[in-house]
Design an enzyme around this catalytic site. Structure first.
Site, PDB file in Angstrom:
ATOM      1  N   TYR A 145       7.097  -0.367   6.072  1.00 30.20           N
ATOM      2  CA  TYR A 145       6.386  -0.498   7.345  1.00 30.20           C
ATOM      3  C   TYR A 145       5.824  -1.907   7.464  1.00 30.20           C
ATOM      4  O   TYR A 145       5.259  -2.430   6.502  1.00 30.20           O
ATOM      5  CB  TYR A 145       5.240   0.515   7.408  1.00 30.20           C
ATOM      6  CG  TYR A 145       4.379   0.419   8.652  1.00 30.20           C
ATOM      7  CD1 TYR A 145       4.886   0.787   9.898  1.00 30.20           C
ATOM      8  CD2 TYR A 145       3.064  -0.021   8.577  1.00 30.20           C
ATOM      9  CE1 TYR A 145       4.093   0.708  11.039  1.00 30.20           C
ATOM     10  CE2 TYR A 145       2.265  -0.105   9.721  1.00 30.20           C
ATOM     11  CZ  TYR A 145       2.787   0.268  10.950  1.00 30.20           C
ATOM     12  OH  TYR A 145       1.996   0.190  12.069  1.00 30.20           O
ATOM     13  N   ASP A 240       6.021  -8.822   2.653  1.00 24.54           N
ATOM     14  CA  ASP A 240       4.905  -8.245   3.387  1.00 24.54           C
ATOM     15  C   ASP A 240       3.937  -7.670   2.350  1.00 24.54           C
ATOM     16  O   ASP A 240       4.138  -6.568   1.846  1.00 24.54           O
ATOM     17  CB  ASP A 240       5.409  -7.168   4.352  1.00 24.54           C
ATOM     18  CG  ASP A 240       4.267  -6.529   5.135  1.00 24.54           C
ATOM     19  OD1 ASP A 240       3.092  -6.793   4.796  1.00 24.54           O
ATOM     20  OD2 ASP A 240       4.557  -5.772   6.086  1.00 24.54           O
ATOM     21  N   LYS A 268      -5.437  -6.776   5.625  1.00 23.88           N
ATOM     22  CA  LYS A 268      -6.298  -5.768   4.979  1.00 23.88           C
ATOM     23  C   LYS A 268      -7.391  -6.365   4.077  1.00 23.88           C
ATOM     24  O   LYS A 268      -8.430  -6.746   4.596  1.00 23.88           O
ATOM     25  CB  LYS A 268      -5.413  -4.725   4.291  1.00 23.88           C
ATOM     26  CG  LYS A 268      -4.599  -3.976   5.367  1.00 23.88           C
ATOM     27  CD  LYS A 268      -3.837  -2.758   4.942  1.00 23.88           C
ATOM     28  CE  LYS A 268      -3.273  -2.084   6.196  1.00 23.88           C
ATOM     29  NZ  LYS A 268      -1.889  -1.702   6.147  1.00 23.88           N
TER      30      LYS A 268
HETATM   31  C1  LIG Z   1      -0.999  -2.100   7.457  1.00 23.80           C
HETATM   32  C2  LIG Z   1       0.260  -2.817   7.289  1.00 23.80           C
HETATM   33  C3  LIG Z   1       0.754  -3.678   8.274  1.00 23.80           C
HETATM   34  C4  LIG Z   1       0.141  -3.805   9.641  1.00 23.80           C
HETATM   35  O1  LIG Z   1      -1.151  -4.290   9.597  1.00 23.80           O
HETATM   36  P1  LIG Z   1      -2.128  -3.961  10.844  1.00 23.80           P
HETATM   37  O2  LIG Z   1      -3.356  -4.738  10.528  1.00 23.80           O
HETATM   38  O3  LIG Z   1      -2.306  -2.482  10.830  1.00 23.80           O
HETATM   39  O4  LIG Z   1      -1.430  -4.434  12.060  1.00 23.80           O
HETATM   40  C5  LIG Z   1       1.882  -4.419   8.004  1.00 23.80           C
HETATM   41  N1  LIG Z   1       2.502  -4.312   6.813  1.00 23.80           N
HETATM   42  C6  LIG Z   1       2.061  -3.483   5.847  1.00 23.80           C
HETATM   43  C7  LIG Z   1       2.773  -3.439   4.543  1.00 23.80           C
HETATM   44  C8  LIG Z   1       0.942  -2.697   6.062  1.00 23.80           C
HETATM   45  O5  LIG Z   1       0.543  -1.839   5.121  1.00 23.80           O
END
Ligand SMILES: *Cc1c(COP(=O)(O)O)cnc(C)c1O
Length: 431
Positions: A145, A240, A268
């Site tokens: 994701y 990511d 995060k």
């Molecule tokens: C949470 C998440 C996102 C998106 O971040 P948001 O701040 O919710 O837009 C993208 N990549 C990964 C791996 C994530 O866990």
């Protein structure tokens, strides 16, 4: 029986004015056949709901809170920043400091741009990779994701080079026609994709340690080989690390596995509980961003002083406590894993790395990719979740999310959690 009337009434009101009653789908508890609890406050490892119930929290707001809820030092840093102005729309000193701290801990991020969310970071990273390589196609993995970016909201589809069909209505096929879906941990398939798409692939984007299909670990040398393969095809690699950054180790998965991507997205943890995201990488790549280059990226609240102050404090605390904290949170996760494995339950498989873990409701002996994950029994997971809620333990409301251990989880919390897990497992009659 726990009281739930206030949460139920609030959810009823919410559904009238907020689609599905939530601002992010997983919060609805739909995936576990339940209805959401409304949180009144949170402190340390605990959530307190509107009906007066208390829970040991393993959702952790899905990752940011490595020090737990409402950490005093981080809150104070934010409050101090608020007193000096909540947003400037102009440059400020702490943006530079945060970018320097990031570079110091994640050296591949030679230059960094801040955003307001992880979604913006991945969206911009892809634009950047396409512009830098002058190619259009990207490879993403099933079950990874990367936020709700049109091009990246593709996951389903089996077969070798299944061109992604969007997994949400409202995304034009044209948006995903350049997204190629691959299977995580399958290097041979990746090789075939590259040879079928010579000179067309701008980048591979991946969670180096996928945590959005539950926790899945990369096989030995997989990340290394993937990077080599991409580079030999003049394609970039985008890690990511929005979850894994500052989580698996202070330098993220790339430090843990000793590999170096071209572009990294984080978020995060680096906002200390405030909205943030960041993407960064090699200087020559980052330098083509506007205004030093032609690739557009911007944001009214990018580098927001409050989020940045909370992020700096978080990283400073992690730095100060690095030796202790990462081994501590890992030890707690490992304890839960080993205690449960002692039960020798055939229908639960636990994947764990650092402070991340997932209990997969499956009889398979390994869970290595999305196909394995899809074999899990969501109904059993839902029952497990609801049993735990009754015991005051809040695990993620979906089989496809990771449990997060934070520094604020006490030994006592962990012992009680193991006890609760054993009880919940027993009442499910799992073997
Ligand atoms: C949470 C998440 C996102 C998106 O971040 P948001 O701040 O919710 O837009 C993208 N990549 C990964 C791996 C994530 O866990």
């Amino acid at each position: 029986m726990k009281k739930t009337i206030n949460s139920k009434l609030m959810f009823k009101a919410a559904k009238k004015v907020i689609p599905g009653g939530v601002n992010s789908p997983v919060r609805s508890f739909d995936a576990v056949g339940s209805s959401p609890v409304f949180i009144k406050k949170a402190k340390g490892s605990y959530l307190f709901d509107e009906d007066g119930n208390k829970y040991i929290d393993y959702i952790n707001s899905f990752g940011p809170l490595i020090f737990g809820h409402s950490n005093k030092e981080i809150s104070n840093a934010a409050i101090k920043a608020i007193d000096k102005g909540t947003t400037f729309g102009a440059c400020h000193k702490n943006e530079v400091k945060l970018a320097e701290l990031i570079k110091n801990k994640i050296p591949s991020m030679e230059m960094t741009r801040l955003t307001s969310s992880g979604t913006e970071a991945t969206m911009s990273a892809i634009r950047l990779a396409r512009a830098f390589t002058n190619k259009d196609k990207i490879i993403k993995f099933e079950g990874c994701y990367h936020g709700h970016v049109d091009d990246l909201l593709v996951q389903a589809g089996s077969g070798l080079t299944t061109f992604g069909s969007p997994s949400s209505p409202g995304i034009p096929k044209d948006s995903t026609k350049n997204t190629i879906i691959a299977e995580f941990n399958n290097l041979n398939q990746l090789k075939k994709i590259f040879s079928k798409n010579k000179n067309k692939i701008a980048a591979i984007i991946l969670e180096p340690v996928p945590a959005n299909m539950g926790v899945v670990l990369p096989r030995k040398n997989y990340l290394n080989e993937l990077i080599k393969l991409a580079h030999s095809n003049k394609s970039l690699v985008i890690f990511d690390e929005v979850i894994s950054g500052f989580r698996i180790s202070i330098g993220g998965a790339q430090e843990y596995y000793k590999v170096r991507p071209d572009i990294t997205c984080i978020g995060k943890i680096i906002g200390g509980g405030f909205p943030i995201g960041a993407f960064g990488g090699k200087k020559e790549i980052m330098s083509i961003l506007s205004p030093s280059g032609p690739v557009y990226h911007a944001g009214t609240l990018s580098g927001n002083p409050v989020a940045v102050a909370a992020g700096i404090k978080t990283i400073e605390l992690l730095e100060k406590k690095e030796k202790r904290i990462y081994s501590d949170i890992e030890e707690k996760a490992l304890y839960i894993k080993t205690e449960l494995e002692k039960l020798q339950i055939n229908s639960i498989k636990i994947n764990q790395i650092g402070s991340l873990l997932t209990l997969f409701m499956t009889k398979d002996s390994t869970v290595d990719n999305y196909k394995d994950v899809l074999k899990c029994d969501n109904k059993i997971y839902g029952k497990f979740f609801n049993n735990l809620i009754k015991l005051g333990i809040m695990i993620p409301p979906s089989q496809f999310e990771a449990m997060f251990i934070s520094d604020s989880h006490s030994r006592n919390d962990i012992m009680n959690t193991v006890k609760g897990f054993k009880k919940a497992i027993k009442s499910l009659g799992l073997k």
